[in-house]
Design a protein around this motif. Sequence first.
Motif, short mmCIF file in Angstrom:
data_model
loop_
_atom_site.label_atom_id
_atom_site.label_comp_id
_atom_site.label_asym_id
_atom_site.label_seq_id
_atom_site.Cartn_x
_atom_site.Cartn_y
_atom_site.Cartn_z
N ASP A 2 5.17 5.82 -15.74
CA ASP A 2 5.80 6.55 -14.65
C ASP A 2 4.72 7.19 -13.78
OD1 ASP A 2 8.35 5.92 -15.47
OD2 ASP A 2 8.52 7.66 -16.78
N ILE A 3 4.83 6.97 -12.52
CA ILE A 3 3.87 7.52 -11.56
C ILE A 3 4.60 8.53 -10.70
CG2 ILE A 3 2.27 7.01 -9.68
CD1 ILE A 3 1.40 5.80 -12.32
N GLU A 4 4.01 9.70 -10.58
CA GLU A 4 4.63 10.73 -9.74
C GLU A 4 4.65 10.28 -8.28
OE1 GLU A 4 3.97 15.42 -8.46
OE2 GLU A 4 2.72 14.49 -10.01
N LEU A 48 12.63 8.72 1.02
CA LEU A 48 13.54 8.32 -0.06
C LEU A 48 12.87 8.30 -1.43
CD1 LEU A 48 15.41 5.40 1.76
CD2 LEU A 48 16.16 7.77 1.47
N GLY A 49 11.54 8.29 -1.47
CA GLY A 49 10.83 8.39 -2.74
C GLY A 49 10.91 7.17 -3.63
N PHE A 50 10.92 5.96 -3.07
CA PHE A 50 10.97 4.75 -3.87
C PHE A 50 9.59 4.28 -4.34
CE2 PHE A 50 15.22 4.17 -1.93
CZ PHE A 50 15.93 3.90 -3.10
N TYR A 51 8.62 5.17 -4.30
CA TYR A 51 7.25 4.83 -4.70
C TYR A 51 7.22 4.33 -6.14
CZ TYR A 51 2.16 5.48 -5.02
OH TYR A 51 0.80 5.30 -5.16
N ASN A 52 6.65 3.13 -6.33
CA ASN A 52 6.49 2.53 -7.66
C ASN A 52 7.83 2.30 -8.37
OD1 ASN A 52 4.41 1.44 -9.37
ND2 ASN A 52 4.94 3.02 -10.87
N GLN A 53 8.90 2.21 -7.61
CA GLN A 53 10.23 2.00 -8.20
C GLN A 53 10.71 0.57 -8.07
OE1 GLN A 53 11.84 4.61 -9.87
NE2 GLN A 53 9.83 5.52 -9.50
N SER A 77 0.82 -1.21 0.00
CA SER A 77 0.00 0.00 0.00
C SER A 77 0.85 1.26 0.00
CB SER A 77 -0.94 0.00 1.22
OG SER A 77 -1.86 -1.06 1.13
N PHE A 78 2.09 1.15 0.50
CA PHE A 78 3.03 2.27 0.45
C PHE A 78 3.77 2.30 -0.89
CE2 PHE A 78 2.45 1.49 4.95
CZ PHE A 78 2.41 2.76 5.49
N SER A 79 3.88 1.14 -1.53
CA SER A 79 4.75 1.00 -2.71
C SER A 79 4.06 1.37 -4.02
CB SER A 79 5.26 -0.43 -2.83
OG SER A 79 5.82 -0.88 -1.62
N TYR A 80 2.76 1.04 -4.15
CA TYR A 80 2.08 1.13 -5.44
C TYR A 80 0.77 1.92 -5.34
CZ TYR A 80 5.19 -2.87 -6.11
OH TYR A 80 6.28 -3.70 -6.15
N PRO A 81 0.37 2.55 -6.45
CA PRO A 81 -0.90 3.27 -6.44
C PRO A 81 -2.11 2.35 -6.42
CG PRO A 81 0.15 3.39 -8.61
CD PRO A 81 1.15 2.79 -7.68
N PHE A 129 9.17 5.07 0.94
CA PHE A 129 8.47 5.17 -0.34
C PHE A 129 7.91 6.55 -0.67
CE2 PHE A 129 8.23 0.69 0.92
CZ PHE A 129 8.77 0.09 -0.21
N TYR A 130 7.59 7.38 0.30
CA TYR A 130 6.95 8.64 -0.01
C TYR A 130 7.97 9.73 -0.35
CZ TYR A 130 2.58 6.61 1.68
OH TYR A 130 1.46 5.82 1.85
N GLY A 131 7.45 10.81 -0.94
CA GLY A 131 8.31 11.89 -1.40
C GLY A 131 9.06 12.60 -0.29
N TYR A 132 8.47 12.65 0.91
CA TYR A 132 9.17 13.30 2.01
C TYR A 132 10.28 12.43 2.59
CZ TYR A 132 6.01 10.55 5.03
OH TYR A 132 5.31 9.54 5.64
#
Length: 413
Positions: free
Chosen positions: A206-208, A363-368, A32-36, A358-361
């Motif tokens: 690519d997902i922001e 390391l930002g590894f969201y969907n990576q 749930s943190f990793s993918y939309p 995973f979130y932008g605030y």
Amino acid sequence: MIKALNSYQRIQSLDFLRGIAILGILLINIESFSYPNPWSPSAFGFEGEIDRTTRFFVYWLGQGKFFFMLTVLFGVGFCLFLDRAQEKQGQDAYALYLKRLFWLFVIGVVHAYLIWDGDILYHYAICGVILLLFQSFSKKGMVAVIGVLVAVLMFNNYQRTSDRAESLADYYEIKNTVAEDRSAAQQRRVDYWEGRLKKKSPDSDDIEVPRQTYMQSIQTNYEKVEVHKGVVYHKSILYSTLIMMLVGVLLFRSGIFQDYKVVPHYWLMTLAVTAAALAINYFRYDHWTYHYEQPVTQIWQGWLFAFPRETLGLAYVLLFNGLYQKFGGGRVSQLISNVGRMALTNYIMQSIICGLIFYGYGLGFYNQLSRFELLPIVLAIVLLQILFSWIWLKRNAMGPIEFVWRKMIYGGR
């Protein structure tokens, strides 16, 4: 240094079971943190066959199972708390129990709005209040309540499966008509089913990265969590949560957590439940992973898929309870039990860590990362929590959030 607030001996198997459940639930929560859209078998996190295989095994053995392990253990804790509180507090036990649930609700809401919108604690608190209604029921009465709730969910599954089959039959009938002769509603049905029946390719767009700042994260949580609108529980799992809490009450009353041998043929029953649950879940998640484009339209299949998570969650409780009592007490089981003693702290700690990864605030590894690449992250967090719990409990009697929770319940006592 935190001191224990009661002198009662802990039931060691329960700490071990909570530890297993808390560490296991991370396998699913991290998605749930990793993918939309973590629930989609065709979108995000799939770089090849190894990722589909990873997802299948994670969902076959993990999806919802550890959550329902915790749900059963919540029912056990309900009995344990009331029994001990009545012994010490008498008539004040129920007021103390409700106070305990109120502060659990508050902790859950704070967690949901400030950290992760997927919180389950406030839902547990509401279900715990409902559970109080059945406290005086006999075992037969509780079995009857469980039977009614199961029947309601089975009927709902029957209704959904029937409606789906009827809608699909209508689609095939409409499909045979000339497109120009279809109504707008009929065309929408055709468009829906053509998309639904189509095998999809993994989505690699690519997902922001969301939640670029912590304040944006709070705003997103506010938009998703609706406690401020009066939605104080997750209605989609209310009945199944109550069923498993009542199962926990029955298991506690049977005495298996003190000594599983009180139940005749315990291992035969446990292995039978586990084998049946594994088989049901295998078919459920094989279909979900590899044949998701084929809708469930057979009533027997809809009923078979009604309680896959709950049955395997129950099987895990029985299996790990027996294994701990038969072989537990060693270093490894004690380390896992430490995690269970700090279950609340570790649950919220997982959310904080995943947000920072995973979130932008963070390391930002969201969907990576693919599904397979998530596994080392899960392992690292598990080892970190085992180490943290071991170090913390060498100097303290309970976890930091457990201490705050008890302080809110008991005040200065």
